[in-house]
Design an enzyme around this catalytic site. Structure first.
Site, PDB file in Angstrom:
ATOM      1  N   CYS A   3      95.369 -16.325   1.279  1.00  0.00           N
ATOM      2  CA  CYS A   3      94.221 -15.707   1.758  1.00  0.00           C
ATOM      3  C   CYS A   3      94.471 -14.528   2.239  1.00  0.00           C
ATOM      4  O   CYS A   3      95.376 -14.418   3.156  1.00  0.00           O
ATOM      5  CB  CYS A   3      94.635 -17.029   2.835  1.00  0.00           C
ATOM      6  SG  CYS A   3      92.679 -18.205   2.530  1.00  0.00           S
ATOM      7  N   HIS A  27      90.360 -19.424  14.939  1.00  0.00           N
ATOM      8  CA  HIS A  27      91.564 -18.678  15.212  1.00  0.00           C
ATOM      9  C   HIS A  27      91.604 -18.532  16.597  1.00  0.00           C
ATOM     10  O   HIS A  27      92.825 -18.121  16.941  1.00  0.00           O
ATOM     11  CB  HIS A  27      91.425 -17.323  14.693  1.00  0.00           C
ATOM     12  CG  HIS A  27      91.067 -17.307  12.841  1.00  0.00           C
ATOM     13  ND1 HIS A  27      91.881 -18.301  12.058  1.00  0.00           N
ATOM     14  CD2 HIS A  27      89.888 -16.291  11.904  1.00  0.00           C
ATOM     15  CE1 HIS A  27      91.177 -17.973  10.640  1.00  0.00           C
ATOM     16  NE2 HIS A  27      89.983 -17.159  10.971  1.00  0.00           N
ATOM     17  N   CYS A  59      88.632 -20.020  -5.313  1.00  0.00           N
ATOM     18  CA  CYS A  59      88.529 -19.528  -5.009  1.00  0.00           C
ATOM     19  C   CYS A  59      88.405 -18.345  -4.960  1.00  0.00           C
ATOM     20  O   CYS A  59      88.350 -16.991  -5.724  1.00  0.00           O
ATOM     21  CB  CYS A  59      89.977 -18.983  -3.774  1.00  0.00           C
ATOM     22  SG  CYS A  59      89.855 -18.265  -2.588  1.00  0.00           S
ATOM     23  N   CYS A 104      92.532  -9.444   9.156  1.00  0.00           N
ATOM     24  CA  CYS A 104      92.173  -9.243   7.299  1.00  0.00           C
ATOM     25  C   CYS A 104      92.428  -8.574   6.827  1.00  0.00           C
ATOM     26  O   CYS A 104      91.837  -7.009   7.168  1.00  0.00           O
ATOM     27  CB  CYS A 104      91.058 -10.458   7.483  1.00  0.00           C
ATOM     28  SG  CYS A 104      90.175 -10.677   6.261  1.00  0.00           S
ATOM     29  N   CYS A 109      87.657  -8.430  11.276  1.00  0.00           N
ATOM     30  CA  CYS A 109      88.496  -9.593  11.594  1.00  0.00           C
ATOM     31  C   CYS A 109      89.984  -9.029  11.854  1.00  0.00           C
ATOM     32  O   CYS A 109      90.267  -7.903  10.603  1.00  0.00           O
ATOM     33  CB  CYS A 109      88.653 -10.329  10.557  1.00  0.00           C
ATOM     34  SG  CYS A 109      86.939 -11.586  10.447  1.00  0.00           S
ATOM     35  N   SER A 116      86.020 -20.342  10.091  1.00  0.00           N
ATOM     36  CA  SER A 116      87.298 -19.766  10.965  1.00  0.00           C
ATOM     37  C   SER A 116      87.012 -19.547  12.696  1.00  0.00           C
ATOM     38  O   SER A 116      86.375 -18.801  13.022  1.00  0.00           O
ATOM     39  CB  SER A 116      87.565 -18.061   9.816  1.00  0.00           C
ATOM     40  OG  SER A 116      87.402 -18.824   8.743  1.00  0.00           O
ATOM     41  N   GLY A 154      84.953 -11.262   1.805  1.00  0.00           N
ATOM     42  CA  GLY A 154      83.425 -11.156   1.866  1.00  0.00           C
ATOM     43  C   GLY A 154      83.348 -12.075   3.271  1.00  0.00           C
ATOM     44  O   GLY A 154      83.644 -13.687   2.704  1.00  0.00           O
ATOM     45  N   GLU A 155      81.699 -11.818   3.697  1.00  0.00           N
ATOM     46  CA  GLU A 155      81.160 -13.708   4.325  1.00  0.00           C
ATOM     47  C   GLU A 155      80.184 -13.524   3.701  1.00  0.00           C
ATOM     48  O   GLU A 155      79.286 -13.458   3.575  1.00  0.00           O
ATOM     49  CB  GLU A 155      81.095 -12.746   6.383  1.00  0.00           C
ATOM     50  CG  GLU A 155      80.263 -13.902   6.820  1.00  0.00           C
ATOM     51  CD  GLU A 155      80.921 -14.674   6.494  1.00  0.00           C
ATOM     52  OE1 GLU A 155      82.270 -14.932   7.369  1.00  0.00           O
ATOM     53  OE2 GLU A 155      79.615 -15.978   6.844  1.00  0.00           O
ATOM     54  N   CYS A 160      85.012  -6.555   3.306  1.00  0.00           N
ATOM     55  CA  CYS A 160      83.387  -7.426   4.446  1.00  0.00           C
ATOM     56  C   CYS A 160      83.240  -5.980   5.861  1.00  0.00           C
ATOM     57  O   CYS A 160      84.193  -5.513   6.281  1.00  0.00           O
ATOM     58  CB  CYS A 160      84.582  -7.888   4.785  1.00  0.00           C
ATOM     59  SG  CYS A 160      83.531  -9.315   6.052  1.00  0.00           S
ATOM     60  N   GLU A 192      88.499 -10.043  -6.637  1.00  0.00           N
ATOM     61  CA  GLU A 192      89.411 -11.454  -6.980  1.00  0.00           C
ATOM     62  C   GLU A 192      88.497 -12.549  -6.786  1.00  0.00           C
ATOM     63  O   GLU A 192      87.968 -13.131  -6.051  1.00  0.00           O
ATOM     64  CB  GLU A 192      90.470 -11.050  -6.260  1.00  0.00           C
ATOM     65  CG  GLU A 192      90.828  -9.716  -6.126  1.00  0.00           C
ATOM     66  CD  GLU A 192      92.592  -9.501  -5.333  1.00  0.00           C
ATOM     67  OE1 GLU A 192      93.274  -8.849  -5.791  1.00  0.00           O
ATOM     68  OE2 GLU A 192      92.095 -10.310  -4.209  1.00  0.00           O
ATOM     69  N   SER A 217      83.479 -20.905   3.521  1.00  0.00           N
ATOM     70  CA  SER A 217      84.101 -20.428   4.379  1.00  0.00           C
ATOM     71  C   SER A 217      83.540 -19.576   5.398  1.00  0.00           C
ATOM     72  O   SER A 217      82.712 -18.427   4.973  1.00  0.00           O
ATOM     73  CB  SER A 217      85.255 -20.558   4.461  1.00  0.00           C
ATOM     74  OG  SER A 217      86.427 -20.079   5.393  1.00  0.00           O
TER      75      SER A 217
HETATM   76  N1  SAH Z   1      84.638 -14.214   5.675  1.00  0.00           N
HETATM   77  C1  SAH Z   1      84.936 -15.765   5.182  1.00  0.00           C
HETATM   78  C2  SAH Z   1      85.024 -16.362   4.240  1.00  0.00           C
HETATM   79  C3  SAH Z   1      86.751 -15.338   3.377  1.00  0.00           C
HETATM   80  S1  SAH Z   1      87.873 -15.257   4.185  1.00  0.00           S
HETATM   81  C4  SAH Z   1      85.549 -16.487   6.499  1.00  0.00           C
HETATM   82  O1  SAH Z   1      86.295 -15.353   7.371  1.00  0.00           O
HETATM   83  O2  SAH Z   1      85.872 -17.562   6.599  1.00  0.00           O
HETATM   84  C5  SAH Z   1      88.803 -16.854   3.937  1.00  0.00           C
HETATM   85  C6  SAH Z   1      89.683 -17.788   4.937  1.00  0.00           C
HETATM   86  O3  SAH Z   1      91.006 -16.543   4.939  1.00  0.00           O
HETATM   87  C7  SAH Z   1      89.269 -17.460   6.534  1.00  0.00           C
HETATM   88  O4  SAH Z   1      89.308 -18.212   7.158  1.00  0.00           O
HETATM   89  C8  SAH Z   1      90.051 -16.195   6.682  1.00  0.00           C
HETATM   90  O5  SAH Z   1      90.005 -16.167   8.148  1.00  0.00           O
HETATM   91  C9  SAH Z   1      91.439 -15.843   6.405  1.00  0.00           C
HETATM   92  N2  SAH Z   1      92.384 -15.427   6.756  1.00  0.00           N
HETATM   93  C10 SAH Z   1      92.173 -13.884   6.854  1.00  0.00           C
HETATM   94  N3  SAH Z   1      93.070 -12.629   6.330  1.00  0.00           N
HETATM   95  C11 SAH Z   1      93.856 -13.479   6.587  1.00  0.00           C
HETATM   96  C12 SAH Z   1      95.458 -13.434   6.576  1.00  0.00           C
HETATM   97  N4  SAH Z   1      96.016 -12.068   6.483  1.00  0.00           N
HETATM   98  N5  SAH Z   1      96.471 -14.283   6.395  1.00  0.00           N
HETATM   99  C13 SAH Z   1      95.753 -15.738   6.583  1.00  0.00           C
HETATM  100  N6  SAH Z   1      94.495 -15.689   6.694  1.00  0.00           N
HETATM  101  C14 SAH Z   1      93.526 -15.211   6.265  1.00  0.00           C
HETATM  102 FE1  SF4 Z   2      85.131 -10.440   6.299  1.00  0.00          FE
HETATM  103 FE2  SF4 Z   2      86.211 -13.362   6.092  1.00  0.00          FE
HETATM  104 FE3  SF4 Z   2      88.025 -11.103   6.388  1.00  0.00          FE
HETATM  105 FE4  SF4 Z   2      86.608 -11.549   8.763  1.00  0.00          FE
HETATM  106  S1  SF4 Z   2      88.074 -12.735   7.860  1.00  0.00           S
HETATM  107  S2  SF4 Z   2      87.028  -9.310   7.362  1.00  0.00           S
HETATM  108  S3  SF4 Z   2      84.736 -12.558   8.539  1.00  0.00           S
HETATM  109  S4  SF4 Z   2      86.541 -11.478   4.944  1.00  0.00           S
END
Ligand code: SAH
Ligand code: SF4
Length: 368
Positions: free
Chosen positions: A344, A226, A103, A117, A114, A224, A170-171, A110, A90, A202
């Protein structure tokens, strides 16, 4: 057949050199594709007919196919792109008064898993190609231009998308070889021509690749975070077990030597009762003390089956106040596009139902 969207500025120059063409032809074609968003070589009217015929035969301009295109009540627009084999990725357009942010995604799924996510929950599918990454920006610009919503900067001749954030699925640093050529196109004057501070990558913290990015193509960096300590972060962001916080903070400091902004943005998702207590804010202040930074608090976006809850609004604001009082510029992310699940962590390419695959051993590791 060469997809021209796959080629970095250098790649395009080499492609035209191999055809026996002068370097300015590559720049000309780049402007047709990435500034005028044409999808057909025939439209490139200032190219000699034999070259156009040759390109029409050997090259294409192909962005990933759109499966769904939805616009939210607040103007946020989401495209779901086909990534093959029942997968989708997306891209989300976030309109504001003075800018248009896109975005974009870098991988289908991924591997980093995490805990909070939804992309992580679906496991890793595959890396996107450069063409699929650039194609998201190309398609968004092309469509928004065609649809013609009034935007002052577009009237002044600029493209609808003024800012790109790699915060979709994705990362990005785990798909480094496809991502860097895409970043180069975003920055190139004959392509998207964005300044380095308008392009943000990011990452969840792939330390060796943060160093490589600093050397190869330093754009604005978001990390990220957290969690303020390793025990909690190991649980929320498993890559922390490989690259713990001390290492990550050191990498951020090194990155700032070349970064286009003089701060790193730390993202911090607010999870009810997990990482949102006053003690966490206090530890966070200590943790980031020697990294010039801004903090962005992200209200957790729940998804079906997620084990966390969103922190109550008052707690988010209290957390923000505590950080601000300690002198850290802290913003709270506004939720946009709620009605189309565009926020996000909700970008999950919902066309599939697959057994998740965890490929954490395949995260590339580079020598330092
Ligand atoms: N993989 C990269 C970039 C994509 S995620 C990363 O992790 O940084 C983009 C952002 O969305 C990251 O900060 C991630 O931690 C956050 N994110 C992931 N799942 C989320 C959720 N359910 N609610 C709010 N933010 C979330
Ligand atoms: Fe991957 Fe970013 Fe989601 Fe972590 S937050 S699983 S690195 S997309």
């Amino acid at each position: 057949m060469q997809n021209l969207l796959d080629l970095s500025p250098d790649g395009l120059a080499q492609h035209f050199a191999a055809l026996g063409e002068k370097p300015f032809r590559a720049r000309q074609v780049s402007r047709w594709i990435h500034q005028r968003f044409v999808g057909d070589v025939d439209a490139m009217t200032d190219l000699a007919r034999p070259l156009r015929e040759r390109l029409a035969r050997d090259a294409s301009i192909v962005a990933p196919a759109v499966i769904r295109d939805t616009t939210a009540a607040d103007g946020t627009r989401k495209w779901l792109f086909d990534a093959g084999n029942g997968n989708a990725v997306e891209a989300v357009f976030i309109p504001e008064d003075d800018r248009g942010t896109l975005c974009i995604s870098s991988q289908a799924g991924c591997a980093l898993d995490c805990a909070f996510c939804s992309t992580g929950k679906q496991g890793f599918n595959r890396n996107l190609t450069t063409g699929e990454i650039v194609g998201q920006l190309w398609h968004a610009n092309r469509t928004l231009l065609r649809d013609g919503a009034p935007r002052p900067w577009v009237d002044a001749g600029r493209a609808p998308i003024t800012n790109v954030v790699m915060m979709g699925m994705g990362e990005p640093l785990a798909n480094y070889d496809a991502v860097v050529p895409a970043l180069r196109l975003f920055l190139d004057d004959n392509a998207y021509g964005l300044s380095r501070r308008r392009v943000t990558l990011s990452t969840s913290g792939l330390v060796p690749w943060i160093d490589r990015l600093r050397d190869d193509c330093p754009v604005a960096l978001a990390v990220s975070l957290h969690a303020p300590d390793d025990a909690l972060r190991d649980r929320l962001v498993p890559i922390n077990r490989r690259h713990p916080l001390d290492e990550l903070m050191a990498a951020c400091r090194r990155y700032l030597e070349r970064a286009p902004r003089d701060f790193v943005t730390f993202e911090y998702v607010m999870l009810d009762g997990v990482n949102d207590q006053p003690s966490h804010a206090e530890a966070l202040v200590e943790r980031v003390a020697d990294v010039p930074c801004k903090l962005n608090l992200i209200p957790f976006n729940p998804f079906p089956g997620s084990e966390f809850r969103t922190s109550p609004r008052e707690r988010v604001l209290a957390f923000q106040r505590q950080l601000m009082d300690a002198g850290i510029v802290t913003t709270v992310r506004r939720t946009r596009g709620d009605d189309i699940d565009a926020a996000c962590g909700q970008l999950a390419g919902q066309v599939q139902d697959r057994t998740k695959r965890r490929l954490s051993t395949r995260i590339p590791v580079v020598a330092r």
